[in-house]
Scaffold this active site. Structure first.
Site, PDB file in Angstrom:
ATOM      1  N   ASP A  65      30.254  48.129  50.783  1.00  0.00           N
ATOM      2  CA  ASP A  65      30.847  48.376  51.068  1.00  0.00           C
ATOM      3  C   ASP A  65      31.312  49.688  51.522  1.00  0.00           C
ATOM      4  O   ASP A  65      30.422  50.769  51.029  1.00  0.00           O
ATOM      5  CB  ASP A  65      32.095  47.398  49.913  1.00  0.00           C
ATOM      6  CG  ASP A  65      31.497  48.336  48.432  1.00  0.00           C
ATOM      7  OD1 ASP A  65      30.312  48.885  48.422  1.00  0.00           O
ATOM      8  OD2 ASP A  65      31.493  47.556  48.049  1.00  0.00           O
ATOM      9  N   ASN A 134      37.639  43.538  36.863  1.00  0.00           N
ATOM     10  CA  ASN A 134      38.177  41.798  36.756  1.00  0.00           C
ATOM     11  C   ASN A 134      37.108  40.890  38.298  1.00  0.00           C
ATOM     12  O   ASN A 134      37.770  39.424  38.652  1.00  0.00           O
ATOM     13  CB  ASN A 134      39.010  42.252  37.977  1.00  0.00           C
ATOM     14  CG  ASN A 134      38.533  43.372  38.944  1.00  0.00           C
ATOM     15  OD1 ASN A 134      37.426  43.378  39.455  1.00  0.00           O
ATOM     16  ND2 ASN A 134      39.190  43.493  39.816  1.00  0.00           N
ATOM     17  N   HIS A 136      35.718  41.393  40.648  1.00  0.00           N
ATOM     18  CA  HIS A 136      34.975  41.233  41.723  1.00  0.00           C
ATOM     19  C   HIS A 136      33.352  41.841  41.901  1.00  0.00           C
ATOM     20  O   HIS A 136      32.234  41.969  40.894  1.00  0.00           O
ATOM     21  CB  HIS A 136      35.580  42.999  42.128  1.00  0.00           C
ATOM     22  CG  HIS A 136      35.398  44.457  42.090  1.00  0.00           C
ATOM     23  ND1 HIS A 136      36.010  45.777  42.182  1.00  0.00           N
ATOM     24  CD2 HIS A 136      33.975  44.983  41.854  1.00  0.00           C
ATOM     25  CE1 HIS A 136      35.338  46.628  41.978  1.00  0.00           C
ATOM     26  NE2 HIS A 136      33.698  45.928  41.687  1.00  0.00           N
ATOM     27  N   GLU A 141      37.951  41.775  45.894  1.00  0.00           N
ATOM     28  CA  GLU A 141      38.914  41.381  44.684  1.00  0.00           C
ATOM     29  C   GLU A 141      39.456  40.185  43.944  1.00  0.00           C
ATOM     30  O   GLU A 141      39.806  39.833  44.907  1.00  0.00           O
ATOM     31  CB  GLU A 141      40.102  42.901  45.180  1.00  0.00           C
ATOM     32  CG  GLU A 141      39.730  44.026  45.155  1.00  0.00           C
ATOM     33  CD  GLU A 141      39.075  45.076  43.715  1.00  0.00           C
ATOM     34  OE1 GLU A 141      38.990  44.327  43.056  1.00  0.00           O
ATOM     35  OE2 GLU A 141      39.592  46.532  43.482  1.00  0.00           O
TER      36      GLU A 141
HETATM   37  P1  PGA Z   1      28.797  50.161  38.069  1.00  0.00           P
HETATM   38  O1  PGA Z   1      30.286  49.470  39.161  1.00  0.00           O
HETATM   39  O2  PGA Z   1      28.043  49.870  38.471  1.00  0.00           O
HETATM   40  O3  PGA Z   1      29.919  51.379  38.701  1.00  0.00           O
HETATM   41  O4  PGA Z   1      30.778  49.225  36.897  1.00  0.00           O
HETATM   42  C1  PGA Z   1      29.850  47.911  39.973  1.00  0.00           C
HETATM   43  C2  PGA Z   1      31.140  47.242  40.937  1.00  0.00           C
HETATM   44  O5  PGA Z   1      32.309  47.769  40.605  1.00  0.00           O
HETATM   45  O6  PGA Z   1      30.780  46.349  41.653  1.00  0.00           O
END
Ligand code: PGA
Length: 247
Positions: A65, A134, A136, A141
């Protein structure tokens, strides 16, 4: 879905890095699916330490992404994150490392071209994933339906809050992103999801024990034929460790 737990977070970072290295060692032109975020910084650090174990000349990578809109070469783009932490140190060229363009004039076309490039490169051999609080994966999302293909998405308040630390405040952040869709991710031949820290415990518990629902996008991974979820003691705090293997 396989579960791997460890009290030693470093072992998990090394495990994920080693699986990526082995994939290139076994198939030098394998397409590696990569992720960003705090979770993967130590993974890429480990890959750099071990970089001489494999020949990177034919390696190809694709990232999950990118924020949208965002300057491709700006400090906070995922392109810059990857270039700094992996592409430049490994000598990977633009042709070898596919990252969605956060400044594409036509985001819909950008997403379609991206899917075509992945297919033309033979599909993703091994995709690594983090998980949001959450649930995702990538920037898929929580919503009413799984979005199959690469698409533009608005970021939720949870994601904006969690990622504001990389920007000068939440009002400086892009409010959207381009992300691989759920089918794009599920087509990867192997998937490793790495969850570290207490803030991920509920999402991980729901991923393993809850319903398969687009309200928790990661839950779809339960039906992937070759997916491993790796957790440290905090992220795995709500799970029964006898359900998996301990590292
Ligand atoms: P993070 O992000 O490694 O910064 O916790 C993980 C994600 O949002 O997939």
């Amino acid at each position: 879905m396989q579960l791997i737990f460890s009290n030693d977070t470093d072992k998990l970072y090394r495990y994920v890095a080693d699986r990526l290295l082995e994939t290139v060692a076994l198939k030098p032109d394998a397409l590696l699916g990569l992720a960003t975020g705090g979770t993967f910084e130590p993974v890429y650090g480990r890959i750099l330490e071990q970089r001489s174990r494999v020949n990177w000349q034919l390696a190809r990578t694709v990232n999950l992404d990118e924020y949208y809109p965002i300057g491709r070469h700006g400090e906070q783009s995922f392109y810059t994150y990857m270039k700094k932490r992996l592409f430049d140190p490994l000598g990977l060229t633009e042709e070898q490392s596919l990252v969605l363009n956060g400044e594409a004039a036509d985001p819909g076309q950008e997403c379609m071209d991206f899917e075509e490039r992945i297919d033309a490169l033979g599909g993703i051999e091994l995709q690594v994933l983090g998980i949001g609080r959450n649930g995702h994966i990538g920037f898929n999302e929580p919503s009413d339906a799984f979005e199959p293909h690469t698409h533009y998405t608005a970021l939720t308040d949870t994601t904006l809050t969690d990622n504001a630390r990389y920007f000068e405040g939440v009002d400086q952040m892009p409010t959207g992103a381009l992300t691989m869709g759920i089918e794009t991710i599920m087509k990867a031949r192997g998937i490793l999801l790495l969850a570290v820290g207490r803030s991920k415990a509920q999402a991980v518990n729901a991923l393993v024990n809850g319903k398969i629902t687009p309200d928790l996008p990661a839950s779809i991974l339960r039906v992937h034929p070759n997916c491993t979820v790796l957790m440290d003691s905090e992220a795995g705090a709500l799970l029964d460790w006898s359900l998996g293997q301990q590292l």
